[in-house]
Motif scaffolding. Structure first.
Motif, PDB file in Angstrom:
ATOM      1  N   ILE A 129      -6.655 -12.300   2.959  1.00 52.18           N
ATOM      2  CA  ILE A 129      -7.683 -13.220   2.475  1.00 52.18           C
ATOM      3  C   ILE A 129      -8.972 -12.940   3.243  1.00 52.18           C
ATOM      4  N   PRO A 130     -10.099 -12.712   2.570  1.00 53.33           N
ATOM      5  CA  PRO A 130     -11.340 -12.453   3.314  1.00 53.33           C
ATOM      6  C   PRO A 130     -11.803 -13.713   4.026  1.00 53.33           C
ATOM      7  N   PRO A 131     -12.412 -13.579   5.218  1.00 50.39           N
ATOM      8  CA  PRO A 131     -12.840 -12.349   5.886  1.00 50.39           C
ATOM      9  C   PRO A 131     -11.903 -11.916   7.015  1.00 50.39           C
ATOM     10  N   PHE A 132     -10.634 -12.211   6.925  1.00 49.21           N
ATOM     11  CA  PHE A 132      -9.708 -11.906   8.014  1.00 49.21           C
ATOM     12  C   PHE A 132      -9.403 -10.398   8.055  1.00 49.21           C
ATOM     13  N   ALA A 133      -8.854  -9.959   9.195  1.00 54.16           N
ATOM     14  CA  ALA A 133      -8.729  -8.526   9.461  1.00 54.16           C
ATOM     15  C   ALA A 133      -7.902  -7.808   8.411  1.00 54.16           C
ATOM     16  N   GLY A 134      -6.797  -8.434   7.979  1.00 50.86           N
ATOM     17  CA  GLY A 134      -5.931  -7.781   7.019  1.00 50.86           C
ATOM     18  C   GLY A 134      -6.617  -7.473   5.704  1.00 50.86           C
ATOM     19  N   PHE A 135      -7.627  -8.262   5.337  1.00 52.50           N
ATOM     20  CA  PHE A 135      -8.355  -8.008   4.093  1.00 52.50           C
ATOM     21  C   PHE A 135      -9.055  -6.655   4.149  1.00 52.50           C
ATOM     22  N   PHE A 136      -9.792  -6.395   5.202  1.00 52.89           N
ATOM     23  CA  PHE A 136     -10.566  -5.159   5.296  1.00 52.89           C
ATOM     24  C   PHE A 136      -9.659  -3.934   5.403  1.00 52.89           C
ATOM     25  N   SER A 137      -8.620  -4.030   6.212  1.00 50.61           N
ATOM     26  CA  SER A 137      -7.764  -2.853   6.394  1.00 50.61           C
ATOM     27  C   SER A 137      -6.937  -2.563   5.147  1.00 50.61           C
ATOM     28  N   LYS A 138      -6.462  -3.615   4.462  1.00 52.31           N
ATOM     29  CA  LYS A 138      -5.714  -3.386   3.226  1.00 52.31           C
ATOM     30  C   LYS A 138      -6.640  -2.862   2.134  1.00 52.31           C
ATOM     31  N   GLU A 139      -7.871  -3.350   2.102  1.00 49.80           N
ATOM     32  CA  GLU A 139      -8.839  -2.825   1.146  1.00 49.80           C
ATOM     33  C   GLU A 139      -9.096  -1.336   1.378  1.00 49.80           C
ATOM     34  N   ALA A 140      -9.119  -0.913   2.628  1.00 51.60           N
ATOM     35  CA  ALA A 140      -9.322   0.506   2.919  1.00 51.60           C
ATOM     36  C   ALA A 140      -8.212   1.349   2.307  1.00 51.60           C
ATOM     37  N   VAL A 141      -6.980   0.843   2.362  1.00 52.14           N
ATOM     38  CA  VAL A 141      -5.853   1.554   1.753  1.00 52.14           C
ATOM     39  C   VAL A 141      -6.014   1.616   0.242  1.00 52.14           C
ATOM     40  N   LEU A 142      -6.368   0.494  -0.373  1.00 53.59           N
ATOM     41  CA  LEU A 142      -6.498   0.461  -1.830  1.00 53.59           C
ATOM     42  C   LEU A 142      -7.680   1.309  -2.310  1.00 53.59           C
ATOM     43  N   VAL A 143      -8.753   1.326  -1.540  1.00 51.65           N
ATOM     44  CA  VAL A 143      -9.890   2.175  -1.898  1.00 51.65           C
ATOM     45  C   VAL A 143      -9.485   3.647  -1.860  1.00 51.65           C
ATOM     46  N   ALA A 144      -8.712   4.028  -0.829  1.00 47.52           N
ATOM     47  CA  ALA A 144      -8.238   5.413  -0.747  1.00 47.52           C
ATOM     48  C   ALA A 144      -7.343   5.750  -1.933  1.00 47.52           C
ATOM     49  N   ALA A 145      -6.483   4.801  -2.326  1.00 53.41           N
ATOM     50  CA  ALA A 145      -5.611   5.039  -3.482  1.00 53.41           C
ATOM     51  C   ALA A 145      -6.432   5.130  -4.767  1.00 53.41           C
ATOM     52  N   GLU A 146      -7.462   4.295  -4.888  1.00 55.83           N
ATOM     53  CA  GLU A 146      -8.315   4.335  -6.077  1.00 55.83           C
ATOM     54  C   GLU A 146      -9.027   5.679  -6.190  1.00 55.83           C
ATOM     55  N   ARG A 147      -9.524   6.190  -5.081  1.00 55.32           N
ATOM     56  CA  ARG A 147     -10.204   7.490  -5.090  1.00 55.32           C
ATOM     57  C   ARG A 147      -9.240   8.601  -5.485  1.00 55.32           C
ATOM     58  N   ALA A 148      -8.017   8.544  -4.970  1.00 55.56           N
ATOM     59  CA  ALA A 148      -7.035   9.566  -5.322  1.00 55.56           C
ATOM     60  C   ALA A 148      -6.653   9.472  -6.794  1.00 55.56           C
ATOM     61  N   ALA A 149      -6.523   8.239  -7.301  1.00 50.30           N
ATOM     62  CA  ALA A 149      -6.183   8.062  -8.713  1.00 50.30           C
ATOM     63  C   ALA A 149      -7.275   8.608  -9.621  1.00 50.30           C
ATOM     64  N   ALA A 150      -8.532   8.532  -9.152  1.00 46.42           N
ATOM     65  CA  ALA A 150      -9.654   9.043  -9.938  1.00 46.42           C
ATOM     66  C   ALA A 150      -9.844  10.544  -9.776  1.00 46.42           C
ATOM     67  N   GLY A 151      -8.990  11.172  -8.953  1.00 48.14           N
ATOM     68  CA  GLY A 151      -9.080  12.615  -8.768  1.00 48.14           C
ATOM     69  C   GLY A 151     -10.141  13.054  -7.788  1.00 48.14           C
ATOM     70  N   HIS A 152     -10.580  12.165  -6.908  1.00 49.03           N
ATOM     71  CA  HIS A 152     -11.636  12.501  -5.958  1.00 49.03           C
ATOM     72  C   HIS A 152     -11.103  13.007  -4.621  1.00 49.03           C
ATOM     73  N   THR A 153      -9.787  13.060  -4.464  1.00 50.22           N
ATOM     74  CA  THR A 153      -9.192  13.519  -3.210  1.00 50.22           C
ATOM     75  C   THR A 153      -8.505  14.856  -3.448  1.00 50.22           C
TER      76      THR A 153
END
Length: 663
Positions: A387-411
């Protein structure tokens, strides 16, 4: 003092504290607690200094040849990059908090000296894994952690649960360590060195002969150490150990080692698309399965244990899409709030006198009895639920952003299917995580029924640690931007798409759990009221004078506790409660065949091999007994036998002579 000297002292101090604690634990009990806390505290301070000096810049390397091996050399080496120095800070801080907390939590435990020494040794072993630049030295720390976990999980060895859990933890992790060791040898054979830098240079040149096989062998060890499917079953059972040990294992040591190892050697895994697919599938199954299992657990520590398995799945998923920065960022964030949750759970268990969430749900006023644990665990659960703005929000978002980039073929080198698999599993797990976090909070702190027991104010050593860990649980996410340079410069900040999807999933999970809790609580209240009315009517019919006296305060039976997890899972609940029967599968596929094979070997050894051995001894023994019967001691018998023998020989000689003459 140089940076390398400070770095050497970081693991050395807790190691010396462990040795001193073992030697002086009984002779000088007054020194036990200082020897537990001070070396860990000094190590944490030095780790911070090393991190400040390294500054996220160029890695600091140094090596000394340990011994000539005749082939691949082994070096005592340090490799300090941004990942290593920040992970060491996490290990030092969490270890110090655990040692300080344990001084109060285990103050009456007669085996506290050995416990504190083993925690220090555990810490030193993990710091060796973090700082070393040589794979064989890393393996030493890796295995020392295994034996420390065996002893610490089995600390309460008087109980069958602790003995079984310690043995299971040791054997399951060793099951993964065997292929892990083979994988290390394969890397060293291809690179001609155990040095991590040499191995990575070999990978960059395309020098691995069998990249897929090597990566899968290493992944087996990581699955065992970091409790990933299918070798995760030991971690929930390990909750039989002391609660501070659970905090140490889940937050900063043992399970973190596997994720950290893959992060250090990520190019080895990205060299094989098949290995990335296997890693992503392992992470997806782990995340979703652990989330479902956490919803069905009654033991508060087992809920958190399955939570750890799921969060490690996020880290493994980030590594599968090739982003080690997101993985280690979540590792650090998770270490802070998971240590807080486990140590807070220790306070709850101490106050409630039980591990059972169902029992806590029947207690009224538990949150008021332990306000420090209530508020800090609320912070920890919000961080866990991302739940934002707690620490787990930012770190879990970093994982999902990385997965989104890979799904879009950017990795590069990461198949798009891997990104989609991690992204979808991560979003579904976000919903499940928020649901079981809400369930835990409601059942632990919003129960109704008998007044919660009052054990007085909790020791400052326990509550103070909770507030200390609450700070990074709230604020660590704000370090996402400055820490990006420490983590290869990757993107650690959320994107609108992932924020909308993941936060929406978390809100849905929390609201769903709360609504089901309200409905279950209302149903439980109606059942309790009906039961109370029936009991009162029966009592009035039998003994009206007693019923009249007790009418104002009828004895209301406790009844079943409201559990949103049961309503949410439905018929899946009974399967999720036992980890989807994976232990039973292992029992039938592995344990029973091994026991049958052992029984066959035992039968062959006793009935076949021992028969031959016994026969070899029985023959001479029988012959000896026959000869012994002839030894009567009577001289006349001996002379008679001698004369008879002479006659027999004479006759035999005469017969032979006649035969020869006739021929």
């Amino acid at each position: 003092m140089s940076t390398t000297t400070l770095a050497v002292l970081v693991p050395l101090l807790p190691f010396l504290g462990a040795v001193a604690g073992l030697l002086l634990g009984r002779a000088a009990p007054g020194f036990v607690r200082p020897l537990a806390v001070l070396p860990a505290l000094a190590s944490a301070v030095l780790a911070v200094l090393v991190a400040v000096r390294q500054g996220g810049g160029q890695p600091v390397e140094t090596a000394t040849r340990l011994t000539p091996t005749g082939s691949v050399p082994i070096d005592l080496s340090l490799y300090l990059d941004g990942f290593a120095v920040l992970t060491a800070v996490l290990v030092g801080v969490v270890s110090t908090c655990v040692q300080l907390y344990s001084t109060a939590y285990l103050r009456e435990d007669p085996r506290y000296p050995s416990y504190a020494a083993l925690v220090s040794l555990f810490t030193a072993a993990m710091l060796v894994v973090v700082y070393t630049g040589d794979l064989m030295v890393l393996l030493v720390g890796w295995e020392v952690m295994g034996i420390c976990s065996y002893f610490l999980v089995g600390h309460y060895w008087e109980t069958e649960a602790a003995r079984s859990a310690s043995l299971k933890a040791f054997l399951v992790t060793k099951l993964g360590d065997v292929p892990f060791l083979i994988g290390l040898f394969a890397l060293a054979a291809d690179a001609g060195s155990f040095q991590i830098t040499e191995v990575l240079d070999t990978v960059a040149r395309g020098g691995l002969d069998h990249p897929t096989l090597t990566a899968l062998l290493l992944l087996a060890g990581v699955a065992g150490k970091s409790a990933q499917f299918p070798l995760h079953t030991w971690l929930p059972d390990a909750m039989a150990g002391p609660t501070p040990v659970s905090a140490l294992i889940h937050a900063a040591t043992m399970v973190a080692a596997g994720v950290y190892f893959v992060a250090r050697l990520l190019p080895v895994f990205t060299a094989s698309a098949a290995a990335l697919v296997v890693m992503a599938a392992m992470a997806a199954i782990t995340m979703i399965g652990s989330g479902l299992a956490a919803l069905a657990q009654d033991d508060v520590k087992r809920v958190l244990a399955y939570s750890t398995i799921g969060q490690l799945g996020y880290m493994t998923g980030a590594l599968a899409v090739g982003d080690r920065g997101a993985a280690v960022f979540h590792l650090l964030s998770h270490g802070a709030f998971k240590a807080l949750l486990f140590l807070g759970a220790g306070v709850i268990i101490h106050a409630a006198g039980t591990n059972s969430l169902a029992a806590m749900a029947r207690m009224d006023g538990l949150a008021k009895r332990i306000p420090d644990a209530f508020w800090t665990m609320t912070i920890g659960l919000l961080a866990l639920a991302a739940i934002p703005p707690f620490a787990g929000f930012f770190s879990k978002e970093a994982v999902l952003v990385a997965a989104e980039r890979a799904a879009a073929g950017h990795t590069a080198s990461v198949p798009g299917a891997v990104g989609w698999l991690v992204l979808v599993a991560g979003l579904l797990t976000a919903l499940l995580t928020a649901a079981y976090a809400t369930r835990l909070w409601l059942m632990a702190f919003r129960g109704k029924g008998a007044p919660a027991p009052d054990h007085g104010k909790e020791p400052l050593a326990m509550t103070g640690v909770l507030w200390l860990l609450a700070v990074p649980s709230v604020a660590f996410g704000l370090a996402a931007v400055p820490l990006a340079d420490w983590f290869d410069g990757g993107q650690l900040t959320p994107t609108p798409t992932t924020v909308l999807l993941s936060t929406g999933a978390a809100v849905v999970g929390a609201v769903l759990a709360y609504a089901l809790w309200q409905r279950a609580a209302a149903g439980t209240s109606r059942e309790a009221a009906v039961s109370a009315s029936v009991a009162a009517a029966e009592s009035a019919a039998e003994t009206p004078e007693v019923a009249e006296v007790t009418h104002e305060h009828p004895a209301v039976p406790a009844g079943p506790a409201p559990d949103p997890g049961r309503a949410l899972l439905g018929p899946l609940h009974r399967h999720a409660a036992v980890g989807f029967h994976l232990d039973a599968v292992y029992d039938r596929l592995l344990v029973r065949p091994v026991r049958a094979a052992a029984g066959l070997v035992r039968f062959l050894d006793r009935e076949v091999v021992e028969t031959y051995v016994s026969g070899a001894g029985a023959g001479p023994r029988l012959l000896g007994s026959l000869v012994r019967r002839a030894q009567t001691g009577n001289v006349q018998t001996y002379l008679s036998a001698l004369f008879a023998g002479a006659v027999v020989l004479a006759i035999a000689t005469a017969v032979l002579a006649n035969v020869n003459a006739g021929s």
